[in-house]
Design a protein around this motif. Structure first.
Motif, PDB file in Angstrom:
ATOM      1  N   SER A  23       0.818  -1.219   0.000  1.00  0.00           N
ATOM      2  CA  SER A  23       0.000   0.000   0.000  1.00  0.00           C
ATOM      3  C   SER A  23       0.855   1.274   0.000  1.00  0.00           C
ATOM      4  N   LYS A  24       2.161   1.119  -0.176  1.00  0.00           N
ATOM      5  CA  LYS A  24       3.098   2.256  -0.189  1.00  0.00           C
ATOM      6  C   LYS A  24       3.460   2.606  -1.638  1.00  0.00           C
ATOM      7  N   SER A  25       4.398   3.522  -1.778  1.00  0.00           N
ATOM      8  CA  SER A  25       4.906   3.907  -3.105  1.00  0.00           C
ATOM      9  C   SER A  25       6.336   3.402  -3.277  1.00  0.00           C
ATOM     10  N   VAL A  26       6.637   2.983  -4.496  1.00  0.00           N
ATOM     11  CA  VAL A  26       7.987   2.580  -4.884  1.00  0.00           C
ATOM     12  C   VAL A  26       8.243   3.189  -6.258  1.00  0.00           C
ATOM     13  N   GLU A  27       9.350   3.870  -6.389  1.00  0.00           N
ATOM     14  CA  GLU A  27       9.703   4.479  -7.672  1.00  0.00           C
ATOM     15  C   GLU A  27      11.013   3.886  -8.172  1.00  0.00           C
ATOM     16  N   TRP A  28      10.965   3.366  -9.385  1.00  0.00           N
ATOM     17  CA  TRP A  28      12.181   2.945 -10.083  1.00  0.00           C
ATOM     18  C   TRP A  28      12.423   3.972 -11.173  1.00  0.00           C
ATOM     19  N   ALA A  29      13.640   4.514 -11.217  1.00  0.00           N
ATOM     20  CA  ALA A  29      13.931   5.566 -12.184  1.00  0.00           C
ATOM     21  C   ALA A  29      15.362   5.459 -12.686  1.00  0.00           C
ATOM     22  N   ARG A  30      15.591   6.112 -13.824  1.00  0.00           N
ATOM     23  CA  ARG A  30      16.945   6.314 -14.350  1.00  0.00           C
ATOM     24  C   ARG A  30      17.127   7.819 -14.481  1.00  0.00           C
ATOM     25  N   PRO A  31      17.977   8.404 -13.634  1.00  0.00           N
ATOM     26  CA  PRO A  31      18.134   9.861 -13.630  1.00  0.00           C
ATOM     27  C   PRO A  31      18.592  10.442 -14.970  1.00  0.00           C
ATOM     28  N   ASP A  32      19.211   9.636 -15.822  1.00  0.00           N
ATOM     29  CA  ASP A  32      19.717  10.144 -17.105  1.00  0.00           C
ATOM     30  C   ASP A  32      18.647  10.192 -18.192  1.00  0.00           C
ATOM     31  N   LEU A  33      17.447   9.714 -17.904  1.00  0.00           N
ATOM     32  CA  LEU A  33      16.376   9.680 -18.910  1.00  0.00           C
ATOM     33  C   LEU A  33      15.341  10.768 -18.651  1.00  0.00           C
ATOM     34  N   VAL A  38      11.010   4.507 -14.690  1.00  0.00           N
ATOM     35  CA  VAL A  38      11.030   3.200 -15.330  1.00  0.00           C
ATOM     36  C   VAL A  38       9.787   2.422 -14.903  1.00  0.00           C
ATOM     37  N   HIS A  39       9.448   2.513 -13.601  1.00  0.00           N
ATOM     38  CA  HIS A  39       8.259   1.846 -13.066  1.00  0.00           C
ATOM     39  C   HIS A  39       7.877   2.524 -11.758  1.00  0.00           C
ATOM     40  N   VAL A  40       6.600   2.765 -11.585  1.00  0.00           N
ATOM     41  CA  VAL A  40       6.113   3.360 -10.334  1.00  0.00           C
ATOM     42  C   VAL A  40       4.968   2.512  -9.799  1.00  0.00           C
ATOM     43  N   GLN A  51       5.742   6.948 -17.146  1.00  0.00           N
ATOM     44  CA  GLN A  51       6.763   5.947 -17.459  1.00  0.00           C
ATOM     45  C   GLN A  51       7.469   6.300 -18.762  1.00  0.00           C
ATOM     46  N   ASN A  52       8.785   6.132 -18.766  1.00  0.00           N
ATOM     47  CA  ASN A  52       9.554   6.336 -19.993  1.00  0.00           C
ATOM     48  C   ASN A  52       9.063   5.336 -21.035  1.00  0.00           C
ATOM     49  N   PRO A  53       8.738   5.794 -22.254  1.00  0.00           N
ATOM     50  CA  PRO A  53       8.153   4.910 -23.276  1.00  0.00           C
ATOM     51  C   PRO A  53       9.007   3.691 -23.636  1.00  0.00           C
ATOM     52  N   SER A  54      10.310   3.775 -23.465  1.00  0.00           N
ATOM     53  CA  SER A  54      11.152   2.627 -23.842  1.00  0.00           C
ATOM     54  C   SER A  54      10.975   1.436 -22.890  1.00  0.00           C
ATOM     55  N   TYR A  55      10.308   1.630 -21.765  1.00  0.00           N
ATOM     56  CA  TYR A  55      10.083   0.550 -20.804  1.00  0.00           C
ATOM     57  C   TYR A  55       8.646   0.033 -20.812  1.00  0.00           C
TER      58      TYR A  55
END
Length: 147
Positions: A23-33, A38-40, A51-55
């Protein structure tokens, strides 16, 4: 983490001590994009608006694992462009984890240049000519010995 193009890979991220994160939040990211996400995961569901379209369609988190504090990301059908530094962020505890993904190709396919094609043709012709000369010499030598 190291993986091959086309493989699926799990980018590890876990809470210590384990905490139910469904029930929490998790953020996966790539700072260079841009966009960097990448996924939230937010409030019990995927949140893919930014979400970045390439993922698109290639990422997931496991609800069962989230219950155990495992925030790991499954990235499917890895591409060379997936190489980079990934950030796993757990906002409710302000915790950030980083994982570098190194992507290796099985082999690199590049079209041959016209120069390399010409070199290959000339080399093949030279090898064929050498074989013909050796064969002719061998036949001539055989006739000389039998006389």
């Amino acid at each position: 983490m190291v993986t091959l193009v086309g493989e699926d890979v799990v980018l590890p991220c876990s809470l210590e001590p384990p905490l139910d994160a469904v029930s929490k939040s998790v953020e996966w990211a790539r700072p260079d994009l841009e966009p960097r996400f990448v996924h939230v995961w937010h409030d019990g569901q995927d949140h893919m608006v930014n979400q970045n379209p390439s993922y698109k369609g290639r990422t997931s988190v496991s609800i069962d694992k989230l219950r155990q504090g495992d925030l790991s990301l499954l990235l499917s059908a890895v591409k060379l462009s997936d190489y980079g530094l990934y950030r796993c962020y757990f906002p409710s505890q302000n915790k950030t984890f980083s994982v570098e993904l190194i992507v290796a190709g099985i082999f690199s396919i590049t079209p041959p240049s016209s120069y390399s094609v010409i070199v290959a043709i000339v080399s093949g012709m030279a090898a064929g000519l050498l074989i013909a000369v050796v064969f002719i010499f061998w036949e001539w030598r055989k006739t000389q010995i039998s006389k």
